[in-house]
Motif scaffolding. Structure first.
Motif, PDB file in Angstrom:
ATOM      1  N   GLU A  20     -19.432  24.886   0.961  1.00 48.60           N
ATOM      2  CA  GLU A  20     -19.884  23.454   1.386  1.00 48.60           C
ATOM      3  C   GLU A  20     -19.090  22.837   2.404  1.00 48.60           C
ATOM      4  OE1 GLU A  20     -19.739  19.847  -1.408  1.00 48.60           O
ATOM      5  OE2 GLU A  20     -21.829  20.567  -1.473  1.00 48.60           O
ATOM      6  N   GLN A  23     -19.687  24.749   5.768  1.00 43.83           N
ATOM      7  CA  GLN A  23     -21.017  24.172   6.334  1.00 43.83           C
ATOM      8  C   GLN A  23     -20.928  22.679   6.818  1.00 43.83           C
ATOM      9  OE1 GLN A  23     -24.751  25.615   4.114  1.00 43.83           O
ATOM     10  NE2 GLN A  23     -23.142  25.822   2.527  1.00 43.83           N
ATOM     11  N   ALA A  24     -19.932  21.783   6.345  1.00 46.94           N
ATOM     12  CA  ALA A  24     -20.033  20.585   6.821  1.00 46.94           C
ATOM     13  C   ALA A  24     -19.341  20.373   8.190  1.00 46.94           C
ATOM     14  CB  ALA A  24     -18.943  19.858   5.661  1.00 46.94           C
ATOM     15  N   GLN A  58     -28.010  23.900   1.026  1.00 45.06           N
ATOM     16  CA  GLN A  58     -26.927  23.002   0.813  1.00 45.06           C
ATOM     17  C   GLN A  58     -26.242  22.453   1.878  1.00 45.06           C
ATOM     18  OE1 GLN A  58     -26.678  22.251  -2.574  1.00 45.06           O
ATOM     19  NE2 GLN A  58     -28.267  23.595  -2.909  1.00 45.06           N
ATOM     20  N   ALA A  62     -23.832  18.974   2.323  1.00 49.95           N
ATOM     21  CA  ALA A  62     -22.291  18.987   2.516  1.00 49.95           C
ATOM     22  C   ALA A  62     -21.827  18.155   3.494  1.00 49.95           C
ATOM     23  CB  ALA A  62     -22.178  20.544   3.248  1.00 49.95           C
ATOM     24  N   CYS A  65     -18.556  16.092   2.763  1.00 46.11           N
ATOM     25  CA  CYS A  65     -17.191  16.663   2.899  1.00 46.11           C
ATOM     26  C   CYS A  65     -16.789  16.398   4.257  1.00 46.11           C
ATOM     27  CB  CYS A  65     -17.313  18.120   2.376  1.00 46.11           C
ATOM     28  SG  CYS A  65     -17.584  18.435   0.741  1.00 46.11           S
TER      29      CYS A  65
END
Length: 279
Positions: A20, A23-24, A58, A62, A65
């Protein structure tokens, strides 16, 4: 290998969090970023290590974050400044710190800022603004915007005492990444007819926004207490920028999110620089 990733093991617990956070770092979950990602070998535009396979379903969620990602990017920039300041003038160290941050993010935020400068500088209506921002070429407004913004960052970081710059970098990268979240919570995605991107847009709820806010504000504890007042001009800048986007295009795009992060970061450094006179 099976034992290492079994349920209940440390790696099993941390794997979703790593995914996560990784990806953020790609800031906006919108068409602009999706197009850039698809053009990158191996579907990677960031510079952070992450698992070979990511669950991109997801990705939108994300974004909560992002302030935590700011810790990572800010720490890399801070370390670069600290090491460079041992051998070169503070101005050189500040430039190298900015380079480190850009390398960590792949210049996605700077690219969004340049696109916003071009779009709002050259567009006379919503359709034209959105069309210009979608164009991958950079124009005069974008070049000038980047030059002026980077100059302001370098100037502010050079004027702050060298010992405090690494702390300011960590706090600035973290706090500025709250700006995209606020815009996503407050406004709607502006490209109404873009069904491909609309599925990737995420609107955080108040609980998620509160969690991200706490994470974003924590690094301020590293700086003198008076520096907490820098939150005020940063929030004011976010409010004005959000209203400006809404008035002209009815919401935000991925480029607007990237631009808001850059503006918030620059305003934070300038504010800390001004407040340091009283410390």
């Amino acid at each position: 290998m099976a034992a290492e990733t079994a349920s209940g093991s440390p790696r099993h617990f941390l794997h979703p969090w790593r995914s996560e956070v990784s990806q953020a770092v790609r800031l906006p979950g919108t068409q602009e970023v999706e197009q850039r990602r698809s053009s990158c070998r191996g579907n990677r535009c960031d510079r952070l290590p992450h698992p070979q396979s990511l669950d991109y379903s997801q990705l939108p969620r994300a974004v909560i974050c992002l302030p935590l990602v700011g810790w990572l990017v800010g720490a890399a920039a801070a370390l670069s400044f600290y090491l460079a300041d041992l051998a070169w003038p503070q101005t050189t160290a500040a430039i190298l710190a900015l380079v480190a941050g850009i390398l960590m993010t792949g210049a996605l935020h700077e690219d969004g800022f340049a696109d916003v400068c071009d779009g709002f500088g050259g567009g006379m209506n919503k359709q034209r603004i959105l069309a210009i921002m979608k164009d991958s070429h950079i124009g005069v407004y974008g070049v000038l915007g980047l030059l002026l913004m980077l100059s302001l960052k370098i100037s502010a970081l050079t004027a702050i005492p060298a010992a405090a710059v690494p702390l300011a970098l960590i706090a600035g990268h973290s706090l500025s990444r709250l700006s995209p979240l606020w815009l996503m919570w407050r406004y709607n995605y502006a490209r109404d007819n873009d069904s491909k991107a609309s599925g990737a847009v995420y609107k955080p709820n108040l609980q998620e926004l509160a969690f991200a806010t706490v994470i974003a504000l924590l690094p301020l504890a590293l700086l003198p207490m008076l520096c907490a007042l820098a939150i005020i001009p940063v929030l004011l800048a976010i409010l004005l920028l959000g209203h400006y986007f809404y008035r002209h295009i009815g919401g935000y795009t991925g480029d607007c999110l990237g631009a808001s992060q850059q503006v918030a970061e620059t305003v934070f450094y300038l504010s800390v620089n001004a407040l340091w006179i009283f410390i």
